[in-house]
Design a protein around this motif. Structure first.
Motif, PDB file in Angstrom:
ATOM      1  N   HIS A 264       8.335   5.105  80.757  1.00 52.62           N
ATOM      2  CA  HIS A 264       8.598   3.867  81.515  1.00 52.62           C
ATOM      3  C   HIS A 264       9.422   4.128  82.768  1.00 52.62           C
ATOM      4  CE1 HIS A 264       8.174   0.806  77.970  1.00 52.62           C
ATOM      5  NE2 HIS A 264       7.015   1.046  78.561  1.00 52.62           N
TER       6      HIS A 264
ATOM      7  N   ASN B  50      -6.438   2.430  80.078  1.00 48.67           N
ATOM      8  CA  ASN B  50      -5.687   1.875  78.958  1.00 48.67           C
ATOM      9  C   ASN B  50      -6.599   1.780  77.737  1.00 48.67           C
ATOM     10  OD1 ASN B  50      -7.280  -0.441  79.339  1.00 48.67           O
ATOM     11  ND2 ASN B  50      -5.625  -1.625  80.271  1.00 48.67           N
TER      12      ASN B  50
ATOM     13  N   HIS C 122      11.571  -0.970  85.217  1.00 49.84           N
ATOM     14  CA  HIS C 122      11.070  -2.329  84.978  1.00 49.84           C
ATOM     15  C   HIS C 122      10.217  -2.427  83.717  1.00 49.84           C
ATOM     16  CE1 HIS C 122      12.696  -3.601  88.789  1.00 49.84           C
ATOM     17  NE2 HIS C 122      12.078  -2.596  89.374  1.00 49.84           N
ATOM     18  N   GLY C 123      10.189  -1.356  82.921  1.00 44.75           N
ATOM     19  CA  GLY C 123       9.449  -1.379  81.661  1.00 44.75           C
ATOM     20  C   GLY C 123       7.962  -1.138  81.792  1.00 44.75           C
ATOM     21  N   LEU C 124       7.532  -0.630  82.942  1.00 49.19           N
ATOM     22  CA  LEU C 124       6.119  -0.322  83.171  1.00 49.19           C
ATOM     23  C   LEU C 124       5.908   1.187  83.148  1.00 49.19           C
ATOM     24  CD1 LEU C 124       5.521  -2.726  86.197  1.00 49.19           C
ATOM     25  CD2 LEU C 124       4.964  -3.151  83.788  1.00 49.19           C
TER      26      LEU C 124
ATOM     27  N   SER D   7      -0.970  -1.984  86.045  1.00 44.04           N
ATOM     28  CA  SER D   7       0.248  -1.659  85.295  1.00 44.04           C
ATOM     29  C   SER D   7      -0.021  -1.683  83.792  1.00 44.04           C
ATOM     30  CB  SER D   7       1.371  -2.623  85.654  1.00 44.04           C
ATOM     31  OG  SER D   7       1.036  -3.936  85.254  1.00 44.04           O
TER      32      SER D   7
ATOM     33  N   LYS E  52       2.451  -1.795  80.061  1.00 48.32           N
ATOM     34  CA  LYS E  52       3.796  -1.931  79.496  1.00 48.32           C
ATOM     35  C   LYS E  52       3.972  -1.174  78.191  1.00 48.32           C
ATOM     36  CE  LYS E  52       4.997  -6.381  81.495  1.00 48.32           C
ATOM     37  NZ  LYS E  52       5.489  -7.729  81.240  1.00 48.32           N
ATOM     38  N   SER E  53       2.889  -1.060  77.416  1.00 45.10           N
ATOM     39  CA  SER E  53       3.012  -0.414  76.105  1.00 45.10           C
ATOM     40  C   SER E  53       1.649   0.106  75.670  1.00 45.10           C
ATOM     41  CB  SER E  53       3.545  -1.417  75.074  1.00 45.10           C
ATOM     42  OG  SER E  53       2.627  -2.485  74.928  1.00 45.10           O
TER      43      SER E  53
ATOM     44  N   VAL F 167       2.817   4.965  76.180  1.00 50.25           N
ATOM     45  CA  VAL F 167       3.557   4.183  77.170  1.00 50.25           C
ATOM     46  C   VAL F 167       4.745   3.604  76.411  1.00 50.25           C
ATOM     47  CG1 VAL F 167       3.478   2.318  78.858  1.00 50.25           C
ATOM     48  CG2 VAL F 167       1.421   3.685  78.420  1.00 50.25           C
ATOM     49  N   ASP F 168       5.882   4.284  76.559  1.00 50.66           N
ATOM     50  CA  ASP F 168       7.100   3.895  75.845  1.00 50.66           C
ATOM     51  C   ASP F 168       8.306   4.325  76.683  1.00 50.66           C
ATOM     52  OD1 ASP F 168       7.406   6.671  75.392  1.00 50.66           O
ATOM     53  OD2 ASP F 168       6.716   6.552  73.319  1.00 50.66           O
ATOM     54  N   SER F 169       9.478   4.363  76.087  1.00 57.17           N
ATOM     55  CA  SER F 169      10.699   4.658  76.848  1.00 57.17           C
ATOM     56  C   SER F 169      10.645   6.006  77.548  1.00 57.17           C
ATOM     57  CB  SER F 169      11.917   4.587  75.929  1.00 57.17           C
ATOM     58  OG  SER F 169      11.824   5.557  74.906  1.00 57.17           O
TER      59      SER F 169
END
Length: 141
Positions: free
Chosen positions: A48, A121, A51-53, A93, A95-96, A43-45
């Motif tokens: 994503h 996760n 919104h960074g999710l 959700s 984020k990383s 979970v990175d760029s």
């Protein structure tokens, strides 16, 4: 007892993924059990949304990848599986970190397969649950 009809290895599956959307998103096969296939995705760029999710579409790519590859391993050499329908429920959700997808067969029929894919996760919380329906067709000559 194993459901697989074709032999493969994690190394071979990861090698076949080079230069595809699978490698672009950083998906890596990590485990083949007697009745499941597992892979991770960062979970990175790359994965994503703005919104960074974790992007729901990235989760669907992971789910469809796992189900399709598992389906193709579960048919004889003269058959292949192609996708008919995929759905996904995004439940939490992220984020990383890394998400882990696991595909298990609901039904392996002569003409149709149905696979359940759970994406969790690193805390083993369910992020997405997906169902993939595959058509079993003759392998191209």
């Amino acid at each position: 007892m194993s459901i697989w009809k074709k032999n493969s290895s994690l190394e071979r599956l990861n090698e076949l993924s080079e230069n595809t959307i699978i490698s672009l998103l950083g998906i890596e096969y990590t485990q083949i059990g007697d009745d499941f296939l597992q892979a991770t995705m960062p979970v990175d760029s790359r994965t994503h949304q703005p919104h960074g999710l974790l992007h729901g579409g990235a989760s669907v790519v992971l789910a469809e990848t796992l189900g399709s590859v598992a389906g193709n391993l579960a048919v004889s050499a003269n058959k292949v599986c192609v996708g008919l329908e995929v759905n996904a429920n995004h439940l939490r959700s992220v984020k990383s970190g890394v998400v882990i997808g696991t595909a298990k067969a609901i039904r392996i029929g002569r003409t149709v397969q149905v696979w359940q894919i759970e994406i969790k996760n690193e805390k083993e919380q369910l992020i997405c649950t997906s169902r993939l329906t595959l058509a079993v067709i003759p392998a191209p000559q």
